[in-house]
Write a protein that holds these residues in place. Structure first.
Motif, PDB file in Angstrom:
ATOM      1  N   ARG A 111      13.846   8.557  16.302  1.00 39.62           N
ATOM      2  CA  ARG A 111      14.174   7.748  17.479  1.00 39.62           C
ATOM      3  C   ARG A 111      15.025   8.579  18.415  1.00 39.62           C
ATOM      4  O   ARG A 111      15.990   9.208  17.981  1.00 39.62           O
ATOM      5  N   GLU A 113      17.778   8.699  20.360  1.00 37.33           N
ATOM      6  CA  GLU A 113      18.997   7.928  20.602  1.00 37.33           C
ATOM      7  C   GLU A 113      20.147   8.886  20.845  1.00 37.33           C
ATOM      8  O   GLU A 113      20.015  10.082  20.648  1.00 37.33           O
ATOM      9  N   GLY A 118      26.246   8.491  11.838  1.00 33.18           N
ATOM     10  CA  GLY A 118      25.365   7.398  11.403  1.00 33.18           C
ATOM     11  C   GLY A 118      24.233   7.102  12.371  1.00 33.18           C
ATOM     12  O   GLY A 118      23.546   6.099  12.236  1.00 33.18           O
ATOM     13  N   ARG A 119      24.045   7.939  13.369  1.00 36.50           N
ATOM     14  CA  ARG A 119      22.925   7.737  14.287  1.00 36.50           C
ATOM     15  C   ARG A 119      22.301   9.085  14.646  1.00 36.50           C
ATOM     16  O   ARG A 119      22.905   9.872  15.355  1.00 36.50           O
ATOM     17  N   GLN A 120      21.157   9.358  14.102  1.00 33.58           N
ATOM     18  CA  GLN A 120      20.481  10.618  14.391  1.00 33.58           C
ATOM     19  C   GLN A 120      19.142  10.366  15.075  1.00 33.58           C
ATOM     20  O   GLN A 120      18.696   9.251  15.186  1.00 33.58           O
ATOM     21  N   PHE A 123      16.106  10.437  11.101  1.00 31.25           N
ATOM     22  CA  PHE A 123      16.889   9.852  10.009  1.00 31.25           C
ATOM     23  C   PHE A 123      15.909   9.365   8.960  1.00 31.25           C
ATOM     24  O   PHE A 123      14.699   9.490   9.131  1.00 31.25           O
ATOM     25  N   GLN A 125      14.675   6.407   5.971  1.00 30.87           N
ATOM     26  CA  GLN A 125      14.757   5.017   5.520  1.00 30.87           C
ATOM     27  C   GLN A 125      14.082   4.819   4.177  1.00 30.87           C
ATOM     28  O   GLN A 125      13.106   5.487   3.848  1.00 30.87           O
ATOM     29  N   ARG A 254      17.827  -9.373  15.498  1.00 27.93           N
ATOM     30  CA  ARG A 254      17.122  -8.136  15.148  1.00 27.93           C
ATOM     31  C   ARG A 254      16.391  -7.533  16.349  1.00 27.93           C
ATOM     32  O   ARG A 254      15.951  -8.236  17.243  1.00 27.93           O
ATOM     33  N   LEU A 256      13.459  -5.887  16.692  1.00 23.31           N
ATOM     34  CA  LEU A 256      12.021  -5.688  16.768  1.00 23.31           C
ATOM     35  C   LEU A 256      11.339  -7.026  17.035  1.00 23.31           C
ATOM     36  O   LEU A 256      11.792  -8.059  16.574  1.00 23.31           O
ATOM     37  N   ALA A 276      25.501  -1.182  10.416  1.00 20.08           N
ATOM     38  CA  ALA A 276      24.337  -1.730   9.717  1.00 20.08           C
ATOM     39  C   ALA A 276      23.734  -0.680   8.785  1.00 20.08           C
ATOM     40  O   ALA A 276      23.346   0.393   9.224  1.00 20.08           O
ATOM     41  N   VAL A 277      23.708  -0.994   7.484  1.00 20.73           N
ATOM     42  CA  VAL A 277      23.019  -0.079   6.565  1.00 20.73           C
ATOM     43  C   VAL A 277      21.555  -0.489   6.406  1.00 20.73           C
ATOM     44  O   VAL A 277      20.736   0.296   5.959  1.00 20.73           O
ATOM     45  N   GLY A 278      21.249  -1.720   6.765  1.00 21.88           N
ATOM     46  CA  GLY A 278      19.854  -2.122   6.635  1.00 21.88           C
ATOM     47  C   GLY A 278      19.602  -3.464   7.272  1.00 21.88           C
ATOM     48  O   GLY A 278      20.533  -4.190   7.629  1.00 21.88           O
ATOM     49  N   ALA A 301      14.376  -2.529   5.839  1.00 17.23           N
ATOM     50  CA  ALA A 301      14.567  -1.075   5.748  1.00 17.23           C
ATOM     51  C   ALA A 301      16.051  -0.769   5.695  1.00 17.23           C
ATOM     52  O   ALA A 301      16.867  -1.468   6.306  1.00 17.23           O
ATOM     53  N   MET A 302      16.385   0.272   4.922  1.00 14.15           N
ATOM     54  CA  MET A 302      17.777   0.708   4.811  1.00 14.15           C
ATOM     55  C   MET A 302      17.873   2.150   5.319  1.00 14.15           C
ATOM     56  O   MET A 302      16.982   2.961   5.054  1.00 14.15           O
ATOM     57  N   GLY A 303      18.958   2.463   5.989  1.00 11.10           N
ATOM     58  CA  GLY A 303      19.165   3.823   6.485  1.00 11.10           C
ATOM     59  C   GLY A 303      19.861   4.674   5.432  1.00 11.10           C
ATOM     60  O   GLY A 303      20.987   4.378   5.041  1.00 11.10           O
ATOM     61  N   ARG A 306      23.246   6.436   6.429  1.00 16.26           N
ATOM     62  CA  ARG A 306      24.391   5.504   6.456  1.00 16.26           C
ATOM     63  C   ARG A 306      24.790   5.074   5.049  1.00 16.26           C
ATOM     64  O   ARG A 306      25.980   4.891   4.766  1.00 16.26           O
TER      65      ARG A 306
HETATM   66  P1  ATP Z   1      21.167  -0.209  14.969  1.00 13.87           P
HETATM   67  O1  ATP Z   1      21.577  -1.576  15.397  1.00 13.87           O
HETATM   68  O2  ATP Z   1      22.245   0.518  14.245  1.00 13.87           O
HETATM   69  O3  ATP Z   1      20.558   0.588  16.099  1.00 13.87           O
HETATM   70  P2  ATP Z   1      18.535  -0.943  14.166  1.00 13.87           P
HETATM   71  O4  ATP Z   1      18.504  -2.414  14.240  1.00 13.87           O
HETATM   72  O5  ATP Z   1      17.938  -0.169  15.288  1.00 13.87           O
HETATM   73  O6  ATP Z   1      20.010  -0.437  13.880  1.00 13.87           O
HETATM   74  P3  ATP Z   1      16.579  -0.927  12.081  1.00 13.87           P
HETATM   75  O7  ATP Z   1      15.439  -0.662  12.975  1.00 13.87           O
HETATM   76  O8  ATP Z   1      16.763  -2.270  11.532  1.00 13.87           O
HETATM   77  O9  ATP Z   1      17.908  -0.466  12.798  1.00 13.87           O
HETATM   78  O10 ATP Z   1      16.564   0.132  10.901  1.00 13.87           O
HETATM   79  C1  ATP Z   1      17.099  -0.160   9.602  1.00 13.87           C
HETATM   80  C2  ATP Z   1      18.249   0.745   9.279  1.00 13.87           C
HETATM   81  O11 ATP Z   1      17.914   2.099   9.563  1.00 13.87           O
HETATM   82  C3  ATP Z   1      19.514   0.503  10.070  1.00 13.87           C
HETATM   83  O12 ATP Z   1      20.237  -0.564   9.543  1.00 13.87           O
HETATM   84  C4  ATP Z   1      20.224   1.822   9.924  1.00 13.87           C
HETATM   85  O13 ATP Z   1      20.882   1.895   8.652  1.00 13.87           O
HETATM   86  C5  ATP Z   1      19.093   2.804   9.911  1.00 13.87           C
HETATM   87  N1  ATP Z   1      18.952   3.424  11.250  1.00 13.87           N
HETATM   88  C6  ATP Z   1      18.353   2.906  12.335  1.00 13.87           C
HETATM   89  N2  ATP Z   1      18.400   3.780  13.357  1.00 13.87           N
HETATM   90  C7  ATP Z   1      19.055   4.878  12.902  1.00 13.87           C
HETATM   91  C8  ATP Z   1      19.413   6.137  13.465  1.00 13.87           C
HETATM   92  N3  ATP Z   1      19.103   6.445  14.708  1.00 13.87           N
HETATM   93  N4  ATP Z   1      20.084   7.027  12.697  1.00 13.87           N
HETATM   94  C9  ATP Z   1      20.403   6.735  11.420  1.00 13.87           C
HETATM   95  N5  ATP Z   1      20.090   5.571  10.831  1.00 13.87           N
HETATM   96  C10 ATP Z   1      19.417   4.648  11.553  1.00 13.87           C
END
Ligand code: ATP
Ligand code: MG
Length: 418
Positions: A111, A113, A118-120, A123, A125, A254, A256, A276-278, A301-303, A306
């Motif tokens: 992604r 971003e 914790g945001r790459q 990453f 899952q 959420r 999506l 958020a870990v998942g 899904a879990m990251g 994180r």
């Molecule tokens: P966030 O609100 O942190 O952006 P998200 O709702 O976009 O999360 P999901 O699409 O639900 O995240 O993905 C499930 C999990 O994947 C997240 O809870 C997080 O632990 C992990 N995750 C999502 N985006 C990233 C990212 N860019 N880098 C690292 N981990 C991520």
């Protein structure tokens, strides 16, 4: 010097044990619940995500890595794992093997971003999809699985938040109420929210900027139809019966588009802004949307990055990878072949051996063994070989003994264990 692309990581060395640990626990937990692994390609046709994740989501609007390949197809590096898994489910007619189908995946997602802790941009899952059950038993089981997974990792400082976002039927009324609430605030909210107001009002609740307005917004749980209400209630009752702790969050929606009814997120107390870990939830219409028959399903899904931060923050001890148990050093022309033979004999008995492949003296070899944190060192010398012995040295205490050629494997094993 080349540098890695912003937002990506090289994963190696001491950190590897955390990756093995999380992946092992993920596979093991998935196995316990009857899931089998699926590995889909890391890229797909762009349309799959536009259709599956939803046009007006952050992912599709701003986060996708999209490019044209040499055949002029629009390709996207997968930003999430559900749409590809469902694509594979439909394309490979997995329906024919009976429902429900339980699939899990582990792998990289992409992604675009703003990188931070914790945001790459790349990453990883771990995710599960439970395809084909409309029952609240399925929702509850998925949340129980997530909870067991986190417990098996040793984590304690997490909170499961759940909500029901209803179905097409009840959401209509709610969307009207939400629109009405935001009507007179439109000049004060951010540009994203202005757009959301027009294209996807529910997403207004996902705004990280105008949080004050979100707090005062009408709650979807007040608008649920009878079916959604009882589905939500049943899910919570099962969780209560199993003594799974959760918090209700009526503003959780959420990011999506495909979700309906029960959605959930898991937050960790020591992760700061990216807590958020998942997350996951039910998606009863996605399979139809992607060309299959209507098949009620859900997943989460879990990251992994994180989760690893959380494991380190909670100081959970994780075993070192069992390698470099023994270093085999050698001295002199005739000792070399004998030393490599001994190394192979040790490996036959499942002992991890670093064999010296350099032309260097004993002290350099011992230094190397120490740097690799080898527990033991076997020294094969020409003189000793004439007496049919080798030297076994404990690298931590410096204690060493002579052992007869035939007893090398047995004694080494004993020394590893003690
Ligand atoms: P966030 O609100 O942190 O952006 P998200 O709702 O976009 O999360 P999901 O699409 O639900 O995240 O993905 C499930 C999990 O994947 C997240 O809870 C997080 O632990 C992990 N995750 C999502 N985006 C990233 C990212 N860019 N880098 C690292 N981990 C991520
Ligand atoms: Mg996100």
């Amino acid at each position: 010097m080349y540098k890695r692309v912003k937002g990506t990581d090289d994963i190696y060395g001491e950190d590897m044990k955390y990756w093995y640990f999380v992946e092992d626990v993920a596979r093991e937990t998935a196995r316990l619940y009857g899931y089998s692994e699926i590995r889909t390609p890391i890229f797909e046709r762009t349309e799959l995500f536009v259709r599956g994740v939803g046009e007006d989501t952050d992912i599709v609007q701003k986060e996708m890595y999209t490019f044209e390949d040499k055949g002029n197809r629009s390709i996207t590096l997968r930003p999430e794992g559900t749409a590809p898994t469902i694509r594979a489910f439909v394309e490979n007619s997995m329906l024919a093997t009976g429902l429900p189908k339980r699939l899990f995946y582990i792998g990289p997602m992409f992604r675009y971003e703003r990188p931070q802790s914790g945001r790459q941009r790349q990453f990883h899952q771990f995710g599960v999809e439970l395809i084909g059950s409309p029952s609240s038993l399925a929702d509850a089981e998925a949340i129980v699985l997530a909870d067991r997974f986190l417990k098996n990792l040793g984590l304690v400082d997490y909170t499961i938040k759940i909500n029901s976002i209803g179905c097409e039927k009840c959401r209509g009324e709610y969307k009207k109420a939400l629109k009405k609430y935001y009507e007179n605030k439109l000049d004060k909210v951010c540009d994203d929210c202005k757009r959301r107001y027009e294209t996807n009002v529910l997403r207004l609740l996902d705004c990280k900027v105008d949080v004050e307005y979100v707090k005062g917004a009408p709650k979807i749980t007040d608008y649920l139809c009878d079916d959604c209400k009882s589905h939500y209630l049943e899910t919570k009752e099962i969780l209560d019966d199993l003594e799974i702790k959760y918090e209700e969050d009526p503003l959780l929606v959420r990011g999506l588009d495909y979700y309906n009814r029960v959605v959930f997120e898991i937050h960790h107390g020591k992760l700061g802004a990216q807590s958020a870990v998942g997350g996951g939830g039910r998606y009863d219409n996605l399979i139809k949307e992607l060309g299959g028959p209507k098949t009620p399903s859900l997943g989460f899904a879990m990251g992994i990055e994180r989760l690893i931060i959380a494991i380190k923050e909670e100081n959970i001890p994780v075993d070192d990878v069992k390698n470099n148990e023994v270093y085999v050093a050698h001295l002199g022309e005739r000792a070399r072949v004998e030393a490599i033979k001994i190394s192979e004999e040790l490996r036959d008995s499942d002992i991890s051996v670093v064999f010296n492949t350099m032309e260097r003296g004993l002290s350099a070899q011992l230094k190397h063994a120490a740097r690799l944190k080898c527990k033991l060192c076997i020294i094969v010398g020409e003189n000793e070989l004439e007496r049919n012995i080798v030297i076994l040295r404990n690298m931590e205490t410096g204690e060493q003994i002579e052992i007869e050629r035939d007893y090398i494997v047995g004694t080494t094993k004993e020394w590893i264990e003690k």
